[in-house]
Design a protein around this motif. Structure first.
Motif, PDB file in Angstrom:
ATOM      1  N   MET A 169       5.277 -33.930   1.530  1.00  0.00           N
ATOM      2  CA  MET A 169       4.774 -32.629   0.813  1.00  0.00           C
ATOM      3  C   MET A 169       3.599 -32.130   2.014  1.00  0.00           C
ATOM      4  N   PHE A 170       2.742 -32.820   2.383  1.00  0.00           N
ATOM      5  CA  PHE A 170       1.898 -32.351   3.566  1.00  0.00           C
ATOM      6  C   PHE A 170       2.112 -32.859   4.722  1.00  0.00           C
ATOM      7  N   ASN A 171       3.074 -32.142   5.766  1.00  0.00           N
ATOM      8  CA  ASN A 171       3.148 -32.688   7.018  1.00  0.00           C
ATOM      9  C   ASN A 171       3.149 -31.483   7.986  1.00  0.00           C
ATOM     10  N   PRO A 172       1.782 -31.027   8.416  1.00  0.00           N
ATOM     11  CA  PRO A 172       1.570 -30.128   9.272  1.00  0.00           C
ATOM     12  C   PRO A 172       2.511 -30.106  10.676  1.00  0.00           C
ATOM     13  N   TYR A 173       3.007 -31.213  10.889  1.00  0.00           N
ATOM     14  CA  TYR A 173       3.972 -31.496  12.248  1.00  0.00           C
ATOM     15  C   TYR A 173       5.338 -30.839  11.695  1.00  0.00           C
ATOM     16  N   ASP A 174       5.689 -30.587  10.505  1.00  0.00           N
ATOM     17  CA  ASP A 174       7.205 -30.190  10.082  1.00  0.00           C
ATOM     18  C   ASP A 174       7.230 -28.948  10.290  1.00  0.00           C
ATOM     19  N   PRO A 175       8.043 -28.372  11.192  1.00  0.00           N
ATOM     20  CA  PRO A 175       8.243 -26.838  11.348  1.00  0.00           C
ATOM     21  C   PRO A 175       7.893 -25.864  10.210  1.00  0.00           C
ATOM     22  N   ALA A 176       8.740 -26.537   9.164  1.00  0.00           N
ATOM     23  CA  ALA A 176       8.974 -25.659   7.795  1.00  0.00           C
ATOM     24  C   ALA A 176       7.374 -25.547   7.369  1.00  0.00           C
ATOM     25  N   PHE A 177       6.746 -26.661   7.332  1.00  0.00           N
ATOM     26  CA  PHE A 177       5.232 -26.430   6.732  1.00  0.00           C
ATOM     27  C   PHE A 177       4.541 -25.727   7.608  1.00  0.00           C
ATOM     28  N   HIS A 178       4.749 -25.920   8.931  1.00  0.00           N
ATOM     29  CA  HIS A 178       3.947 -25.255   9.700  1.00  0.00           C
ATOM     30  C   HIS A 178       4.040 -23.664   9.530  1.00  0.00           C
ATOM     31  N   SER A 179       5.411 -23.173   9.557  1.00  0.00           N
ATOM     32  CA  SER A 179       5.453 -21.702   9.523  1.00  0.00           C
ATOM     33  C   SER A 179       4.909 -21.188   8.103  1.00  0.00           C
ATOM     34  N   ASP A 180       5.092 -21.908   7.101  1.00  0.00           N
ATOM     35  CA  ASP A 180       4.662 -21.419   5.752  1.00  0.00           C
ATOM     36  C   ASP A 180       3.899 -22.609   4.893  1.00  0.00           C
ATOM     37  N   PRO A 181       2.642 -22.821   5.200  1.00  0.00           N
ATOM     38  CA  PRO A 181       1.964 -23.832   4.558  1.00  0.00           C
ATOM     39  C   PRO A 181       1.894 -23.658   2.863  1.00  0.00           C
ATOM     40  N   TYR A 182       1.849 -22.321   2.586  1.00  0.00           N
ATOM     41  CA  TYR A 182       1.559 -22.083   1.203  1.00  0.00           C
ATOM     42  C   TYR A 182       2.137 -22.437   0.209  1.00  0.00           C
ATOM     43  N   ILE A 183       3.549 -22.767   0.621  1.00  0.00           N
ATOM     44  CA  ILE A 183       4.422 -23.379  -0.643  1.00  0.00           C
ATOM     45  C   ILE A 183       3.988 -24.694  -1.041  1.00  0.00           C
ATOM     46  N   SER A 184       3.760 -25.517   0.217  1.00  0.00           N
ATOM     47  CA  SER A 184       3.297 -27.248   0.139  1.00  0.00           C
ATOM     48  C   SER A 184       1.944 -27.080  -0.621  1.00  0.00           C
ATOM     49  N   PRO A 196       5.175 -16.061  17.513  1.00  0.00           N
ATOM     50  CA  PRO A 196       5.182 -17.588  17.587  1.00  0.00           C
ATOM     51  C   PRO A 196       3.820 -18.088  17.200  1.00  0.00           C
ATOM     52  N   LEU A 197       3.731 -19.180  16.445  1.00  0.00           N
ATOM     53  CA  LEU A 197       2.314 -19.783  16.171  1.00  0.00           C
ATOM     54  C   LEU A 197       2.051 -20.847  17.188  1.00  0.00           C
ATOM     55  N   ARG A 198       0.775 -20.935  17.454  1.00  0.00           N
ATOM     56  CA  ARG A 198       0.061 -21.886  18.220  1.00  0.00           C
ATOM     57  C   ARG A 198       0.321 -23.414  17.777  1.00  0.00           C
ATOM     58  N   PRO A 199       0.230 -24.278  18.463  1.00  0.00           N
ATOM     59  CA  PRO A 199       0.430 -25.775  17.763  1.00  0.00           C
ATOM     60  C   PRO A 199      -0.566 -26.369  17.299  1.00  0.00           C
ATOM     61  N   THR A 200      -1.725 -25.662  17.216  1.00  0.00           N
ATOM     62  CA  THR A 200      -2.725 -26.599  16.894  1.00  0.00           C
ATOM     63  C   THR A 200      -2.724 -26.516  15.203  1.00  0.00           C
ATOM     64  N   ILE A 201      -3.236 -27.563  14.558  1.00  0.00           N
ATOM     65  CA  ILE A 201      -3.246 -27.618  13.184  1.00  0.00           C
ATOM     66  C   ILE A 201      -4.482 -27.176  12.533  1.00  0.00           C
ATOM     67  N   ALA A 202      -5.704 -27.494  12.931  1.00  0.00           N
ATOM     68  CA  ALA A 202      -6.818 -27.361  12.173  1.00  0.00           C
ATOM     69  C   ALA A 202      -7.030 -26.039  12.488  1.00  0.00           C
ATOM     70  N   LEU A 203      -7.017 -25.254  13.733  1.00  0.00           N
ATOM     71  CA  LEU A 203      -7.139 -23.880  13.681  1.00  0.00           C
ATOM     72  C   LEU A 203      -5.720 -23.167  13.753  1.00  0.00           C
ATOM     73  N   ARG A 204      -5.387 -22.087  13.062  1.00  0.00           N
ATOM     74  CA  ARG A 204      -4.208 -21.767  12.833  1.00  0.00           C
ATOM     75  C   ARG A 204      -4.034 -20.220  13.166  1.00  0.00           C
ATOM     76  N   GLY A 205      -3.202 -20.200  14.396  1.00  0.00           N
ATOM     77  CA  GLY A 205      -2.956 -18.562  14.626  1.00  0.00           C
ATOM     78  C   GLY A 205      -1.719 -18.297  15.513  1.00  0.00           C
ATOM     79  N   ARG A 206      -1.679 -17.348  15.949  1.00  0.00           N
ATOM     80  CA  ARG A 206      -0.408 -16.746  16.810  1.00  0.00           C
ATOM     81  C   ARG A 206      -0.788 -16.882  18.144  1.00  0.00           C
ATOM     82  N   SER A 207       0.259 -17.107  19.013  1.00  0.00           N
ATOM     83  CA  SER A 207      -0.146 -17.446  20.568  1.00  0.00           C
ATOM     84  C   SER A 207       0.325 -16.021  20.993  1.00  0.00           C
ATOM     85  N   ARG A 208       1.147 -15.219  20.529  1.00  0.00           N
ATOM     86  CA  ARG A 208       1.537 -13.655  21.039  1.00  0.00           C
ATOM     87  C   ARG A 208       1.705 -12.773  19.879  1.00  0.00           C
TER      88      ARG A 208
END
Ligand code: HEM
Length: 396
Positions: A1-16, A378-390
């Motif tokens: 349920m919590f895996n910030p390295y899973d692309p699905a989680f990374h793109s939309d963490p709010y469902i999890s 695109p999202l930046r790869p960092t987990i604790a900080l979350r933002g877009r690279s472009r």
């Protein structure tokens, strides 16, 4: 349920996060071989971050004993107030606050608006804006560089340094991260040490000179502490603001009714900044070590456990924020967000953060109609900080 390295989680963490909030209030998991506790409810996160039973583990107390490839970054980080417990944290924060006063922030405000306007000066003529590299990144770098009194022309250096520093305090690090961190810690230390020598000899009207001179009951910052906390200000001072501007603009463009309302009622700007911080927080989570058993309504956090406070999850907690997945710039309690964390490490000089966000959004709103050229930046790869690279925008 919590895996910030899973692309699905990374793109939309709010469902999890919503599913986790509905489950047990203390969620224990193992990620990359690391046992961790995740808190996702606003009340639990606030209680945990405010408790002295949670803090930083003692592993940073003897960085000199670390193997040499890691030593430089450990020495630097070990002096960051962010990674200290009281009484060391209290002492460092109060010395920094002696120099970084509310007056310094006030004086900065008109200058931030000018810098923002200058950065956007030719965007309308060009008809395009790459929001992150043309605006969201340079604005806070120039502001923090001017504030500290370090040459803004060195901003390419600051960008590389902060990217590496941020990776060193992200959720996980490996050998490559620490080695890159040590290399950069050496570079930063040499750079700042030279400037500190210059400011000691000839103080100027800047934060670095004020930090060099800061005194509290006869106590002063040592050279290592000065270097470390200036590097913290440089990194913390822009990595987060870049993401506030990027995430916030994206949220407004995806909610055109809110953007229109803000254009029609500019006085809503302060509340809008709070709501944008809540809705798409630049910092996704803050971590702590459990120093002594701590009771939460849903169970006990045990001494020795590592705990991540899901600040972003807490910001969408329906117990506090009605209809939390809706962006509402008129939300009356938006300011209860956890984007600046809580407790003793609550972001330094919160008013400066708000001023920067306000000036940035005000300048963008006067630019004209903005349109996303790529609907999924695109999202930046960092987990604790979350933002877009472009974020590519058309300016019409
Ligand atoms: C939108 C912008 C910002 C956000 C969302 C933000 C967020 C945060 C958060 C969540 C923390 C606490 C981390 C933790 O508890 O582990 C923090 C701490 C801190 N921030 Fe910020 N920050 C922002 C801008 C800035 C700026 C512009 C500066 C400096 C000029 C800054 C300087 C600091 C410092 C020095 C700390 C450490 C405070 C302490 O340990 O007592 N931040 N920030």
């Amino acid at each position: 349920m919590f895996n910030p390295y899973d692309p699905a989680f990374h793109s939309d963490p709010y469902i999890s996060y919503a599913a986790l909030r509905d489950g047990p209030s203390i969620y224990r998991t193992n990620l990359n071989g690391w046992n961790m506790v995740l808190l996702t409810r606003h009340a639990d996160i606030t209680a945990a971050l405010r408790s002295p039973r949670l803090g930083r583990s003692q592993t940073m107390s003897s960085p000199e004993a670390m193997p040499s490839p890691y030593r430089a970054i450990m020495v630097l980080l070990s002096n960051w107030m962010l990674l200290k417990n009281p009484p060391d944290h209290t002492r460092l924060r109060s010395l920094v606050n002696r120099a970084f006063t509310p007056r310094v922030v006030e004086q900065l405000e008109p200058r931030i608006a000018l810098i923002a306007a200058e950065l956007l000066a030719d965007a309308r003529e060009r008809g395009t804006l790459e929001l992150i590299s043309d605006f969201a990144f340079p604005l806070p770098v120039i502001v923090i560089a001017e504030l500290l009194g370090v040459p803004a022309e060195d901003r390419a250096l600051f960008r590389r340094w902060s990217e590496v520093l941020v990776a060193n305090i992200d959720l996980f690090q490996d050998d490559t991260t620490w080695r890159a961190g040590s290399q950069v810690a050496g570079e930063i230390s040499n750079y700042l040490r030279d400037l500190i020598v210059q400011r000691r000899a000839a103080p100027r009207d800047d934060l670095l000179s004020a930090l060099v001179a800061a005194e509290d009951g006869g106590d002063r910052l040592s050279e290592d502490e000065l270097i470390a906390n200036c590097s913290l200000l440089l990194a913390a001072g822009h990595e987060t603001t870049v993401n506030l501007i990027g995430n916030g603009t994206l949220a407004l463009l995806r909610n055109p009714n809110q953007l229109t309302m803000l254009r029609q009622e500019p006085a809503l700007i302060d509340n809008a900044v709070e709501e944008l911080l809540r809705y798409e927080s630049p910092v996704q989570m803050t971590s702590r070590d459990v120093l002594a058993d701590f009771e939460l309504p849903g169970g006990t956090l045990s001494a020795g456990e590592e705990c991540a406070a899901g600040d972003r999850a807490g910001n969408r907690d329906p117990e506090v924020f009605a209809d939390p997945d809706r962006l509402d710039i008129q939300r009356s309690n938006a300011v209860k967000h956890l984007a600046f964390a809580a407790g003793i490490h609550f972001v330094c000089r919160g008013s400066a953060r708000r001023a920067e966000g306000r000036a940035a959004f005000q300048a963008l709103l006067t630019l004209g109609e903005l349109r996303l050229r790529d609907p999924e930046p695109p999202l930046r790869p960092t987990i604790a900080l979350r933002g877009r690279s472009r974020i590519a925008l058309a300016v019409e």
